[in-house]
Enzyme design. Structure first.
Site, PDB file in Angstrom:
ATOM      1  N   TYR A   1      53.140 -15.820  19.101  1.00 45.84           N
ATOM      2  CA  TYR A   1      51.884 -16.624  19.315  1.00 45.84           C
ATOM      3  C   TYR A   1      52.225 -16.959  18.044  1.00 45.84           C
ATOM      4  O   TYR A   1      50.762 -17.901  17.775  1.00 45.84           O
ATOM      5  CB  TYR A   1      50.741 -15.484  19.147  1.00 45.84           C
ATOM      6  CG  TYR A   1      50.923 -15.097  20.546  1.00 45.84           C
ATOM      7  CD1 TYR A   1      50.321 -15.596  21.174  1.00 45.84           C
ATOM      8  CD2 TYR A   1      50.735 -13.282  20.948  1.00 45.84           C
ATOM      9  CE1 TYR A   1      50.285 -15.436  23.088  1.00 45.84           C
ATOM     10  CE2 TYR A   1      50.668 -13.139  22.354  1.00 45.84           C
ATOM     11  CZ  TYR A   1      49.962 -13.992  23.098  1.00 45.84           C
ATOM     12  OH  TYR A   1      49.766 -13.155  23.869  1.00 45.84           O
TER      13      TYR A   1
ATOM     14  N   HIS B   1      46.314 -22.226  26.489  1.00 46.59           N
ATOM     15  CA  HIS B   1      46.829 -20.734  25.987  1.00 46.59           C
ATOM     16  C   HIS B   1      47.837 -21.723  25.183  1.00 46.59           C
ATOM     17  O   HIS B   1      48.484 -22.451  24.772  1.00 46.59           O
ATOM     18  CB  HIS B   1      47.476 -19.746  27.989  1.00 46.59           C
ATOM     19  CG  HIS B   1      46.206 -20.448  27.948  1.00 46.59           C
ATOM     20  ND1 HIS B   1      46.175 -18.992  27.838  1.00 46.59           N
ATOM     21  CD2 HIS B   1      45.750 -20.483  29.504  1.00 46.59           C
ATOM     22  CE1 HIS B   1      44.278 -18.508  29.515  1.00 46.59           C
ATOM     23  NE2 HIS B   1      45.468 -19.673  30.001  1.00 46.59           N
TER      24      HIS B   1
END
Length: 147
Positions: free
Chosen positions: A23, A100
């Site tokens: 991430y 996402h």
């Protein structure tokens, strides 16, 4: 002025520390500040909201019906589990982009199913933190073409 709502779901408040190899190192606050700046430069009001609770996300969508023209949503794990968020988005009739950070289609099998994708105007997935700015550009283009 166009009003866009950015919704971030569970565990996204941990960005910057949670699995940075997937991430990245930016915090959610960093992302929100950067995206708000880009939106402001385009004369767009961006409201940012994050919750780890499904019902709070549903409430926020329902409360936004009269004031928001578009939604950007990174529903996190709720992407794969939440019919109630799907129903709130569909019921609101507010156009939304699903986004996402990681490519959910190249990860574990359970992450490959989304309850949102078939109702979204588009999906941005796998471009890291840039997924947020790409989603913003997408919703702006979509809404501008509807005027």
């Amino acid at each position: 002025m166009m009003n866009i709502l950015l919704i971030n779901g569970p565990n996204l408040n941990l960005l910057g520390t949670r699995e940075p190899e997937i991430y990245g190192n930016k915090t959610l606050s960093d992302i929100e500040k950067d995206l708000t700046k880009v939106a402001k430069e385009k004369s767009i009001n961006l409201e940012c909201f994050q919750s780890n609770y499904e019902g709070e996300i549903v409430d926020k969508i329902q409360e936004s019906v009269k004031s928001i023209q578009g939604i950007l949503i990174n529903a996190g794990a709720f992407t794969h589990t939440s019919i109630s968020i799907r129903d709130a988005l569909v019921g609101s009739k507010i156009p939304f982009v699903e986004l996402h950070i990681s490519n959910i289609f190249s990860r574990e099998d359970f992450r490959k199913e989304s309850f949102l994708t078939d109702k979204a105007i588009g999906i941005i997935s796998g471009f890291g933190i840039s997924s947020y700015s790409l989603a913003l550009e997408g919703i702006i283009g979509y809404l501008s073409s509807k005027d």
